[in-house]
Each structure stands twice: as structure tokens, then as C-alpha cells.
Design a protein around this motif. Structure first.
Motif, mmCIF file in Angstrom:
data_model
loop_
_atom_site.group_PDB
_atom_site.id
_atom_site.type_symbol
_atom_site.label_atom_id
_atom_site.label_comp_id
_atom_site.label_asym_id
_atom_site.label_seq_id
_atom_site.Cartn_x
_atom_site.Cartn_y
_atom_site.Cartn_z
ATOM 1 N N THR A 1 21.163 51.789 47.268
ATOM 2 C CA THR A 1 22.260 52.072 46.346
ATOM 3 C C THR A 1 23.037 53.322 46.728
ATOM 4 O OG1 THR A 1 21.064 51.026 44.525
ATOM 5 C CG2 THR A 1 22.870 52.506 43.933
ATOM 6 N N ALA A 2 22.324 54.416 47.003
ATOM 7 C CA ALA A 2 23.003 55.684 47.289
ATOM 8 C C ALA A 2 23.907 55.558 48.515
ATOM 9 C CB ALA A 2 21.976 56.793 47.493
ATOM 10 N N LYS A 3 23.382 54.978 49.588
ATOM 11 C CA LYS A 3 24.180 54.834 50.804
ATOM 12 C C LYS A 3 25.289 53.799 50.619
ATOM 13 C CE LYS A 3 20.709 56.357 54.145
ATOM 14 N NZ LYS A 3 19.901 55.983 55.336
ATOM 15 N N SER A 4 25.029 52.802 49.781
ATOM 16 C CA SER A 4 26.057 51.803 49.518
ATOM 17 C C SER A 4 27.247 52.426 48.811
ATOM 18 C CB SER A 4 25.481 50.670 48.661
ATOM 19 O OG SER A 4 24.489 49.962 49.362
ATOM 20 N N ILE A 5 26.958 53.297 47.865
ATOM 21 C CA ILE A 5 28.029 53.987 47.148
ATOM 22 C C ILE A 5 28.860 54.818 48.118
ATOM 23 C CG2 ILE A 5 28.506 55.805 45.455
ATOM 24 C CD1 ILE A 5 26.095 54.734 43.866
ATOM 25 N N ASP A 6 28.175 55.536 49.021
ATOM 26 C CA ASP A 6 28.891 56.335 50.020
ATOM 27 C C ASP A 6 29.733 55.441 50.925
ATOM 28 O OD1 ASP A 6 27.835 58.677 49.072
ATOM 29 O OD2 ASP A 6 26.193 58.756 50.514
ATOM 30 N N MET A 7 29.153 54.307 51.324
ATOM 31 C CA MET A 7 29.871 53.401 52.215
ATOM 32 C C MET A 7 31.141 52.862 51.547
ATOM 33 S SD MET A 7 28.730 49.672 53.738
ATOM 34 C CE MET A 7 29.354 48.798 52.290
ATOM 35 N N ILE A 8 31.005 52.428 50.285
ATOM 36 C CA ILE A 8 32.143 51.829 49.598
ATOM 37 C C ILE A 8 33.216 52.872 49.318
ATOM 38 C CG2 ILE A 8 32.858 50.630 47.498
ATOM 39 C CD1 ILE A 8 29.942 49.434 47.525
ATOM 40 N N ARG A 9 32.800 54.080 48.992
ATOM 41 C CA ARG A 9 33.783 55.149 48.808
ATOM 42 C C ARG A 9 34.544 55.402 50.110
ATOM 43 N NH1 ARG A 9 29.764 59.102 45.434
ATOM 44 N NH2 ARG A 9 30.299 58.394 43.325
ATOM 45 N N GLY A 10 33.803 55.428 51.202
ATOM 46 C CA GLY A 10 34.448 55.641 52.494
ATOM 47 C C GLY A 10 35.406 54.517 52.839
ATOM 48 N N LEU A 11 34.997 53.276 52.557
ATOM 49 C CA LEU A 11 35.875 52.140 52.839
ATOM 50 C C LEU A 11 37.096 52.152 51.926
ATOM 51 C CD1 LEU A 11 33.253 49.313 53.416
ATOM 52 C CD2 LEU A 11 34.891 50.193 55.081
ATOM 53 N N ALA A 12 36.895 52.553 50.684
ATOM 54 C CA ALA A 12 38.032 52.646 49.761
ATOM 55 C C ALA A 12 39.064 53.629 50.293
ATOM 56 C CB ALA A 12 37.548 53.060 48.376
ATOM 57 N N ASP A 13 38.588 54.749 50.824
ATOM 58 C CA ASP A 13 39.508 55.723 51.423
ATOM 59 C C ASP A 13 40.244 55.113 52.608
ATOM 60 O OD1 ASP A 13 38.697 57.581 49.570
ATOM 61 O OD2 ASP A 13 37.295 58.612 50.906
ATOM 62 N N GLN A 14 39.516 54.312 53.408
ATOM 63 C CA GLN A 14 40.139 53.658 54.552
ATOM 64 C C GLN A 14 41.163 52.622 54.098
ATOM 65 O OE1 GLN A 14 39.628 53.890 58.157
ATOM 66 N NE2 GLN A 14 39.010 55.890 57.377
ATOM 67 N N TYR A 15 40.817 51.870 53.075
ATOM 68 C CA TYR A 15 41.766 50.879 52.550
ATOM 69 C C TYR A 15 43.085 51.554 52.163
ATOM 70 C CZ TYR A 15 37.928 47.464 52.052
ATOM 71 O OH TYR A 15 36.892 46.595 52.279
ATOM 72 N N GLU A 16 42.963 52.733 51.581
ATOM 73 C CA GLU A 16 44.136 53.417 51.041
ATOM 74 C C GLU A 16 44.966 54.105 52.123
ATOM 75 O OE1 GLU A 16 44.957 55.788 46.908
ATOM 76 O OE2 GLU A 16 43.152 56.326 48.025
#
Length: 264
Positions: A210-225
Motif C-alpha cells: 500500500t505505502a509504495k503503491s500510494i507513492d507510485m500513483i502520486r508520482g504517476l499523477a504528477d507525470q500525467y499532469e
């Protein structure tokens, strides 16, 4: 031990003219110059030349290499830099090995009068995201996802790509339809997006972390933007930003759930 210009050039696989040029521009000084005018290179010079050649392989111009090497350094800093360069070389070796294996497979099949597998034939030639994945998630993540992808048939790969395109298109339709990132429709699609991530081996979502998944998705969200490539993939900048914000909102609830919940 000391080497002359010619001796060092032969061992380094470069020309004596290149070494003399490096000396002229102050990039590589010999350890000493003899009374006969000959340049002699010892351990210090060879160590510096090793770093020059490694940096040159990355495509850096000589002026930038000079700036890197002129920065104040300590043995610890040098070890760290060499460790990073070693990791880069290991990554290149892995990529080259996959290409060798692909060509060997084609050669073996042709020699036996058999048809080679098309997916195997292209292994190592189409891993354009390798460096990015390794830098962000590590070699193990890349190898797991790479093997998973190449284990699919061409038909399965096409189906996967079609699903991915549909996933991104739906974000654009939601955004253009007036939904907000916190709407039920957007949050339902965010959940589908996460389920899609879980299918990919090597990702924290697949592992249920969960913890790393949250970091991953946050990072991808930044990339999406911010990444223009994703703007194209989503169809518009607005759709990519909409998806990023919806995913950010969605993962907030994961902080309140135990790791096992991510896999359920």
C-alpha cells in the motif's frame, strides 16, 4: 607503472591524437612529462580517463565532462559516482544480452528450418521505457513487467493496448462530460485504473504494498499532469490533469486501509 601516450591509447581503445587533445584542453593531464618531452600516465591519470570514457558514453560533450570532473570531490563522492555508472553499464549489458538472445533464437530456429517466435525476436529492441522504469522502480520491477509483457502473444498485447486506450479515453469523456474529480463516476473509474495497475507484475500495486503503491500513483499523477507524452495519450491536457486529480483523491482513502486491502 606508467604508460606513454601510445601505450595508454592502445589500452583505452582511443587514438593518441585524442589523448593529446584531452591534454591541450585541460581535460586529462599526464602524471608527468619527461625530460624528453614524452607524456607519462600513471594510476591517477588512468583513473580519470576511465571516468571520462564512461561519461562520454552517456553523450555528454567534453565541456560538460570537464565541469563534472572539476567539481570538488571526496573518495566517498567518487565511489557514489562510479556506483551509479556501474549500474548504468549493468543496465546496458542486460539490454544487450536480451538482444543477443533474440538474435540467437532467430538464428537457431532458421538453422533448424523452423519459424522463430515473433515476440522473442523483438526482445531487447522495443524496451524504450527501460531506463525510466529502472530509475523509478528498480531493475526487478522492469524485469518482472518486461517478462510478463513479452510472455503475451501478439493478439494478447493488442488486447491489452486496446484496454489501456479505452481506460484513458474514458477519463477524457468524463472530463468533457462535466464530471468533477471527486464525483462518483470519476472515483469509480479511478478504482478501475488501480485494478488495471494491479495486473502488471513488478508494480507495488501488484505486490499489494500500500505505502509504495500510494507513492507510485502520486508520482504517476504528477507525470500525467506535466508530461506532454501523457497529454497526447489522454487526448488533452485537461483530461490528463483531471485523471491526475481524481487519482490523488482516490488514494487518500488507501492510507486508512491495511496493506492486504489493496489486493482485495
Amino acid at each position: 607503472m606508467e604508460w606513454t601516450v601510445q601505450e595508454l591509447a592502445e589500452r583505452a581503445g582511443i587514438s593518441g591524437r585524442t589523448l593529446r587533445h584531452y591534454h591541450q584542453i585541460g581535460l586529462l593531464e599526464p602524471d608527468r612529462v619527461g625530460s624528453n618531452g614524452y607524456r607519462y600516465y600513471g594510476l591517477n591519470a588512468v583513473s580519470r580517463l576511465q571516468r571520462i570514457l564512461l561519461l562520454r558514453e552517456t553523450g555528454l560533450p567534453l565541456t560538460d565532462i570537464a565541469n563534472v570532473l572539476s567539481a570538488p570531490t571526496t573518495p566517498e563522492v567518487e565511489v557514489e559516482a562510479l556506483t551509479e555508472q556501474l549500474a548504468h553499464l549493468a543496465s546496458e549489458r542486460e539490454s544487450l544480452n536480451r538482444r543477443i538472445n533474440a538474435v540467437e533464437h532467430t538464428l537457431s530456429m532458421r538453422s533448424q528450418g523452423r519459424e522463430p517466435r515473433m515476440d522473442v525476436m523483438l526482445e531487447g529492441f522495443n524496451d524504450r521505457y527501460e531506463t525510466e522504469v529502472i530509475e523509478n522502480w528498480g531493475r526487478e520491477a522492469f524485469e518482472s513487467s518486461n517478462q510478463w509483457w513479452h510472455g503475451k502473444s501478439v493478439s494478447q498485447q493488442r488486447q491489452w493496448k486496446a484496454r489501456a486506450e479505452a481506460l484513458l479515453t474514458q477519463w477524457r469523456l468524463l472530463q468533457e462530460g462535466g464530471s468533477t474529480p471527486d464525483s462518483t463516476a470519476a472515483q469509480d473509474h479511478a478504482a478501475i485504473h488501480l485494478e488495471w495497475f494491479k495486473e502488471i507484475p513488478g508494480t507495488p500495486t501488484h505486490a499489494g504494498d500500500t505505502a509504495k503503491s500510494i507513492d507510485m500513483i502520486r508520482g504517476l499523477a504528477d507525470q500525467y499532469e506535466t508530461n506532454p507524452d501523457f497529454h497526447v495519450a489522454f487526448g488533452t491536457v485537461q483530461a490528463a490533469t483531471f485523471a491526475a486529480n481524481a487519482l490523488r483523491l482516490h488514494i487518500r482513502q488507501l492510507d486508512d486501509h491495511p496493506p492486504s486491502d489493496l489486493r482485495s
